[in-house]
Design a protein around this motif. Structure first.
Motif, short mmCIF file in Angstrom:
data_model
loop_
_atom_site.label_atom_id
_atom_site.label_comp_id
_atom_site.label_asym_id
_atom_site.label_seq_id
_atom_site.Cartn_x
_atom_site.Cartn_y
_atom_site.Cartn_z
N TYR B 31 0.84 -1.20 0.00
CA TYR B 31 0.00 0.00 0.00
C TYR B 31 0.87 1.25 0.00
O TYR B 31 1.73 1.39 0.86
N TYR B 33 0.56 5.71 -0.81
CA TYR B 33 -0.40 6.81 -0.87
C TYR B 33 0.31 8.10 -1.25
O TYR B 33 1.50 8.28 -0.95
N TYR B 35 -0.43 12.24 -0.70
CA TYR B 35 -1.22 13.31 -0.10
C TYR B 35 -0.58 14.63 -0.49
O TYR B 35 0.60 14.69 -0.83
N PHE B 45 -6.00 13.89 0.82
CA PHE B 45 -5.76 12.62 0.15
C PHE B 45 -5.82 12.81 -1.36
O PHE B 45 -6.72 13.46 -1.88
N SER B 48 -4.56 6.29 -3.53
CA SER B 48 -3.95 5.13 -2.89
C SER B 48 -3.63 4.11 -3.98
O SER B 48 -4.33 4.02 -5.00
N GLU B 56 -7.91 3.82 -4.73
CA GLU B 56 -8.88 4.90 -4.54
C GLU B 56 -8.23 6.20 -4.99
O GLU B 56 -7.01 6.34 -4.92
N PHE B 91 3.26 14.65 -0.15
CA PHE B 91 3.81 13.59 0.69
C PHE B 91 3.43 12.23 0.11
O PHE B 91 2.27 12.02 -0.25
N GLN B 95 2.02 2.18 4.10
CA GLN B 95 1.31 1.66 5.26
C GLN B 95 2.27 0.91 6.15
O GLN B 95 3.05 0.08 5.68
N ALA B 96 2.23 1.22 7.42
CA ALA B 96 3.01 0.49 8.41
C ALA B 96 2.05 -0.39 9.19
O ALA B 96 0.99 0.07 9.59
N GLY B 100 -0.41 2.73 11.42
CA GLY B 100 -0.89 3.67 10.40
C GLY B 100 0.09 3.83 9.27
O GLY B 100 0.53 2.86 8.66
N TYR B 101 0.42 5.06 8.99
CA TYR B 101 1.27 5.35 7.84
C TYR B 101 2.62 5.90 8.28
O TYR B 101 2.73 6.56 9.29
N PHE B 103 5.13 8.60 6.66
CA PHE B 103 5.19 9.59 5.60
C PHE B 103 6.62 9.87 5.18
O PHE B 103 7.55 9.82 6.00
#
Lengths: 110, 112
Positions: B31, B33, B35, B45, B48, B56, B91, B95-96, B100-101, B103
């Motif tokens: 995963y 992302y 941002y 956002f 993803s 998404e 950014f 995914q961790a 969460g994430y 960055f």
């Protein structure tokens, strides 16, 4: 439409004060709620909350989630100038996507 | 925890030019992302990316934007024809599993 509302938008306190930051949310397919601290650049992770009523603590910071009332709070005790930052809450969806609130800007004065 | 590296840290570009922002996450993560954060505004956002496909995307992520993972490690965000309002901090995040994430340090894009 999904909503994430943080309050207050900004807060100025003096060192040693205790602060409570609020996050309310209305999202579909909610999985967990995360708190981040953003200083100059990228947000850094503070907490991930999945279950209601279980307080998470890290030093002077603590946070709790209420999934029935759809809110979370972040507490900081004995604030220090290094706590000055924008604090972001972010609901995480079942598909792992995440959306941020506008943040609370905390300023801690010496 | 290993960092996510973004390059360049700052890019200045002329309006209408194409830019490519790069992210080097740790491999084996599925995963990713993107941002963005316009100065003084909230973190928004964009998109993803899961298993090398877009999972998404937000309404911000229009036809001017694209993402790729061209070589299995680097993860790029391309803006085809930049506009002034694309000026922002971008950014990437991975995914961790337990928190969460994570960055990246961000790329500041300035469109002039």
């Amino acid at each position: 439409e999904d909503k994430v509302v943080q309050s207050p938008l900004s807060l100025v306190v003096h060192e040693g004060d205790t602060v409570t930051l609020n996050c309310s949310y209305e999202v579909t397919n909610f999985r967990s709620l995360l708190w981040y601290k953003q200083e100059k650049k990228a947000p850094t992770f503070l907490f991930m909350l999945t279950s209601s009523g279980i307080e998470k603590k890290s030093g002077r910071l603590s946070s709790i989630l209420d999934k029935k009332e759809l809110f979370s709070i972040l507490n900081i005790t004995a604030t220090q100038t290094g706590d000055s930052a924008v604090y972001l809450c972010a609901p995480r969806y079942n598909n792992n996507d995440m959306r941020f609130g506008a943040g609370t800007r905390l300023t801690v004065k010496p | 925890e290993p960092e996510v590296t973004q390059t360049p840290s700052h890019q200045v570009t002329q309006m209408g030019q194409e830019v490519i922002l790069r992210c080097v996450p740790i491999s084996n993560h599925l995963y990713f992302y993107w941002y963005r954060q316009i100065l003084g505004q909230k973190v928004e956002f964009l998109v993803s990316f899961y298993n090398n496909e877009i999972s998404e995307k937000s309404e911000i992520f229009d036809d001017q934007f694209s993402v790729e993972r061209p070589d299995g490690s680097n993860f790029t965000l391309k803006i085809r024809s930049t506009k002034l309002e694309d000026s922002a901090m971008y950014f990437c995040a991975r995914q961790a599993p337990n928190y969460g994430y994570t960055f990246g340090s961000g790329t500041r894009l300035t469109v002039v």
